[in-house]
Design an enzyme around this catalytic site. Structure first.
Site, PDB file in Angstrom:
ATOM      1  N   GLY A  11       0.833  -1.210   0.000  1.00  0.00           N
ATOM      2  CA  GLY A  11       0.000   0.000   0.000  1.00  0.00           C
ATOM      3  C   GLY A  11       0.861   1.251   0.000  1.00  0.00           C
ATOM      4  N   ARG A  21      13.275  10.146  -2.752  1.00  0.00           N
ATOM      5  CA  ARG A  21      14.136  11.317  -3.009  1.00  0.00           C
ATOM      6  C   ARG A  21      15.436  11.220  -2.208  1.00  0.00           C
ATOM      7  NH1 ARG A  21      14.442  16.075  -0.019  1.00  0.00           N
ATOM      8  NH2 ARG A  21      14.943  17.993  -1.164  1.00  0.00           N
ATOM      9  N   VAL A  23      16.869   8.506  -0.972  1.00  0.00           N
ATOM     10  CA  VAL A  23      17.715   7.404  -1.456  1.00  0.00           C
ATOM     11  C   VAL A  23      18.444   7.842  -2.731  1.00  0.00           C
ATOM     12  CG1 VAL A  23      17.668   5.069  -2.460  1.00  0.00           C
ATOM     13  CG2 VAL A  23      16.296   5.575  -0.427  1.00  0.00           C
ATOM     14  N   ARG A  25      19.067  10.926  -3.974  1.00  0.00           N
ATOM     15  CA  ARG A  25      20.041  12.022  -3.858  1.00  0.00           C
ATOM     16  C   ARG A  25      21.251  11.631  -3.007  1.00  0.00           C
ATOM     17  NH1 ARG A  25      16.417  17.517  -4.400  1.00  0.00           N
ATOM     18  NH2 ARG A  25      15.873  17.078  -6.564  1.00  0.00           N
ATOM     19  N   ARG A  72       0.941  -5.129  -5.487  1.00  0.00           N
ATOM     20  CA  ARG A  72       1.091  -6.314  -4.640  1.00  0.00           C
ATOM     21  C   ARG A  72       1.239  -7.479  -5.629  1.00  0.00           C
ATOM     22  NH1 ARG A  72      -0.680  -4.132   0.352  1.00  0.00           N
ATOM     23  NH2 ARG A  72      -2.537  -2.847   0.256  1.00  0.00           N
ATOM     24  N   SER A 105       6.461  -6.400   2.071  1.00  0.00           N
ATOM     25  CA  SER A 105       7.598  -5.943   1.266  1.00  0.00           C
ATOM     26  C   SER A 105       8.910  -6.398   1.909  1.00  0.00           C
ATOM     27  CB  SER A 105       7.588  -4.420   1.169  1.00  0.00           C
ATOM     28  OG  SER A 105       6.288  -3.972   0.860  1.00  0.00           O
ATOM     29  N   THR A 125       4.262   2.562   5.654  1.00  0.00           N
ATOM     30  CA  THR A 125       2.867   2.091   5.720  1.00  0.00           C
ATOM     31  C   THR A 125       2.100   2.972   6.701  1.00  0.00           C
ATOM     32  OG1 THR A 125       1.404   0.341   6.562  1.00  0.00           O
ATOM     33  CG2 THR A 125       3.655   0.279   7.359  1.00  0.00           C
ATOM     34  N   ASP A 127      -0.143   1.934   8.516  1.00  0.00           N
ATOM     35  CA  ASP A 127      -0.672   1.087   9.594  1.00  0.00           C
ATOM     36  C   ASP A 127       0.114   1.152  10.910  1.00  0.00           C
ATOM     37  OD1 ASP A 127      -2.545   0.286   7.741  1.00  0.00           O
ATOM     38  OD2 ASP A 127      -1.484  -1.547   7.192  1.00  0.00           O
ATOM     39  N   ASP A 129       2.257  -0.897  11.881  1.00  0.00           N
ATOM     40  CA  ASP A 129       2.127  -2.256  12.427  1.00  0.00           C
ATOM     41  C   ASP A 129       3.445  -3.027  12.454  1.00  0.00           C
ATOM     42  OD1 ASP A 129       2.319  -2.429   9.687  1.00  0.00           O
ATOM     43  OD2 ASP A 129       0.728  -3.894   9.443  1.00  0.00           O
ATOM     44  N   ARG A 171      -5.264  -2.416   9.182  1.00  0.00           N
ATOM     45  CA  ARG A 171      -5.217  -3.900   9.200  1.00  0.00           C
ATOM     46  C   ARG A 171      -5.498  -4.418  10.596  1.00  0.00           C
ATOM     47  NH1 ARG A 171      -3.530  -6.072   4.465  1.00  0.00           N
ATOM     48  NH2 ARG A 171      -2.244  -4.696   3.215  1.00  0.00           N
ATOM     49  N   GLY A 185     -10.233  13.442  20.694  1.00  0.00           N
ATOM     50  CA  GLY A 185     -11.111  13.463  21.877  1.00  0.00           C
ATOM     51  C   GLY A 185     -12.295  12.509  21.739  1.00  0.00           C
ATOM     52  N   MET A 214     -23.090  16.202  24.063  1.00  0.00           N
ATOM     53  CA  MET A 214     -23.966  16.445  22.927  1.00  0.00           C
ATOM     54  C   MET A 214     -23.596  15.626  21.707  1.00  0.00           C
ATOM     55  SD  MET A 214     -24.723  20.450  23.321  1.00  0.00           S
ATOM     56  CE  MET A 214     -23.024  20.736  23.600  1.00  0.00           C
ATOM     57  N   HIS A 249      -9.861   4.723   1.579  1.00  0.00           N
ATOM     58  CA  HIS A 249      -8.550   5.055   1.015  1.00  0.00           C
ATOM     59  C   HIS A 249      -8.163   6.523   1.099  1.00  0.00           C
ATOM     60  CE1 HIS A 249      -8.954   0.971  -0.453  1.00  0.00           C
ATOM     61  NE2 HIS A 249      -7.637   0.978  -0.521  1.00  0.00           N
ATOM     62  N   ARG A 252      -4.994   7.148   2.848  1.00  0.00           N
ATOM     63  CA  ARG A 252      -3.682   6.819   2.288  1.00  0.00           C
ATOM     64  C   ARG A 252      -3.077   7.977   1.501  1.00  0.00           C
ATOM     65  NH1 ARG A 252      -4.100   0.952   0.995  1.00  0.00           N
ATOM     66  NH2 ARG A 252      -3.397   1.330  -1.112  1.00  0.00           N
TER      67      ARG A 252
HETATM   68  O1  F6P Z   1      -1.591  -1.431   4.571  1.00  0.00           O
HETATM   69  C1  F6P Z   1      -2.255  -0.254   4.233  1.00  0.00           C
HETATM   70  C2  F6P Z   1      -3.722  -0.495   4.033  1.00  0.00           C
HETATM   71  O2  F6P Z   1      -4.319   0.734   3.684  1.00  0.00           O
HETATM   72  C3  F6P Z   1      -4.452  -1.133   5.223  1.00  0.00           C
HETATM   73  O3  F6P Z   1      -4.727  -0.205   6.236  1.00  0.00           O
HETATM   74  C4  F6P Z   1      -5.680  -1.703   4.543  1.00  0.00           C
HETATM   75  O4  F6P Z   1      -6.177  -2.790   5.266  1.00  0.00           O
HETATM   76  C5  F6P Z   1      -5.132  -2.140   3.213  1.00  0.00           C
HETATM   77  O5  F6P Z   1      -3.935  -1.414   2.991  1.00  0.00           O
HETATM   78  C6  F6P Z   1      -6.081  -1.931   2.049  1.00  0.00           C
HETATM   79  O6  F6P Z   1      -5.491  -2.513   0.935  1.00  0.00           O
HETATM   80  P1  F6P Z   1      -5.906  -2.178  -0.563  1.00  0.00           P
HETATM   81  O7  F6P Z   1      -5.437  -0.809  -0.889  1.00  0.00           O
HETATM   82  O8  F6P Z   1      -5.228  -3.220  -1.365  1.00  0.00           O
HETATM   83  O9  F6P Z   1      -7.407  -2.258  -0.611  1.00  0.00           O
END
Ligand code: F6P
Length: 319
Positions: A11, A21, A23, A25, A72, A105, A125, A127, A129, A171, A185, A214, A249, A252
């Site tokens: 993703g 950039r 890497v 330069r 991917r 990756s 990423t 995420d 994660d 994810r 909040g 509220m 998305h 992203r």
């Molecule tokens: O890993 C980034 C991410 O946006 C995740 O948060 C999400 O689950 C996944 O990719 C969505 O994947 P795709 O863009 O292939 O739908």
């Protein structure tokens, strides 16, 4: 080390361009030839490789997405695909490869290193994660994108005195929900690391209403999911109107924050240094503000962390 290549995979994440950039330069600064590989490992298998210069990365530091494109690749997951990719890198005379992406990756980089290609991974990423690093490139921007959405939803939630349920990406990782929820909040944050009980959630909403709240903002991580079902149930049980918003998305994209650009620049610079030091199969990250690198296998074996303290703070402040 004379010729290195860079690719982005998985993703896209805001800040990937700043990393490319850095890497490119840094390589040119150190008299290396630098090649760009388009469309991740899939483009590598197809030989989509071109030489880059300083101008190839002009005017991209502020742009989201990745100018190298991403994909991917299923073929690359096979042994035959990995052998082909290594052969192509050899054919192009590429000695070192910088892979910018998430854990999938990194598995790719790990596989190529077993065929003798020197590889370095940069975590990119939204995420957050990857347990071995405090932050991944793109996470800070995504947190701010979600925060902007939460701020807007708060307006309408307050005006209608409704519950707003916001589903965010990540994810299986709850970090995006947790950080954006704390900053925004939110009344409740639902993450896979903690789970939730619909009855307790409804009780909390009703108690909040009685105390004069509220609006009610509930952030749900996609690892838990079901924002629409939660909204329906909340409306049924509490009698308070509820609406679900799945951000998708939009999280992203966008111009990377200063934090992401700086992190990307630091890691991109260090990746080239590591290759010049003859290192391979290592991934970069940041811990306590310092750039670190460690073995890919070791990094991928570290158990997922969850910031319980941050979660407890968010809970304590939500009443
Ligand atoms: O890993 C980034 C991410 O946006 C995740 O948060 C999400 O689950 C996944 O990719 C969505 O994947 P795709 O863009 O292939 O739908």
């Amino acid at each position: 080390m004379k010729k290195i290549a860079v690719l982005t995979s998985g993703g896209d994440a805001p800040g990937m361009n700043a990393a490319i950039r850095a890497v490119v330069r840094t390589s040119l600064d150190k008299d290396l030839t630098v090649m760009g590989i388009q469309r991740g490992f899939s483009g590598l298998i197809n030989g989509e490789i071109f030489e880059m210069n300083r101008r190839s990365v002009a005017d991209i530091i502020h742009r989201g997405g990745t100018v190298l494109r991403t994909a991917r690749s299923h073929e690359f997951k096979t042994e035959a695909g990995q052998k082909k990719a290594a052969a192509i890198l050899n054919a192009f005379g590429i000695d070192g490869l910088v892979v910018i992406g998430g854990d999938g990756s990194f598995h790719g980089a790990q596989a190529l290193s077993k065929y003798g290609i020197k590889t370095i991974g940069i975590p990119g990423t939204i995420d957050n994660d990857l347990s071995y690093t405090d932050y991944t490139i793109g996470f800070d921007t995504a947190v701010n994108t979600v925060l902007d959405a939460i701020n807007k939803l708060r307006d309408t939630s307050t005006s209608h005195e409704r519950v707003s349920i916001v589903e965010v990406m990540g994810r299986d990782c709850g970090d995006l929900a947790l950080y954006a929820g704390l900053a925004g909040g939110a009344e409740s944050i639902i993450v896979p690391e903690k789970g939730y009980d619909i009855n307790i959630l409804c009780k909390t909403i009703l108690e909040g209403k009685l105390r004069g709240k509220m609006h009610n903002l509930i952030i749900v991580a996609e690892g838990v999911g079901g924002a629409n079902e939660i909204a329906q149930k909340v409306e049924e049980v509490t009698g308070i109107g509820a609406r679900a918003t799945i951000l998708g998305h939009i999280q992203r994209g966008g111009s990377p924050t200063a934090n992401d650009r700086i992190l990307a620049s630091r890691l991109g610079f260090r990746a080239v240094e590591l290759l010049l030091e003859g290192k391979s199969a290592r991934v970069l990250g940041v811990r306590g503000g310092k750039v670190i690198d460690l073995d890919i296998d070791e990094a991928l074996a570290i158990d997922r962390k969850f910031d319980k303290q941050l979660y407890d703070i968010a809970t304590a402040l939500s009443y």
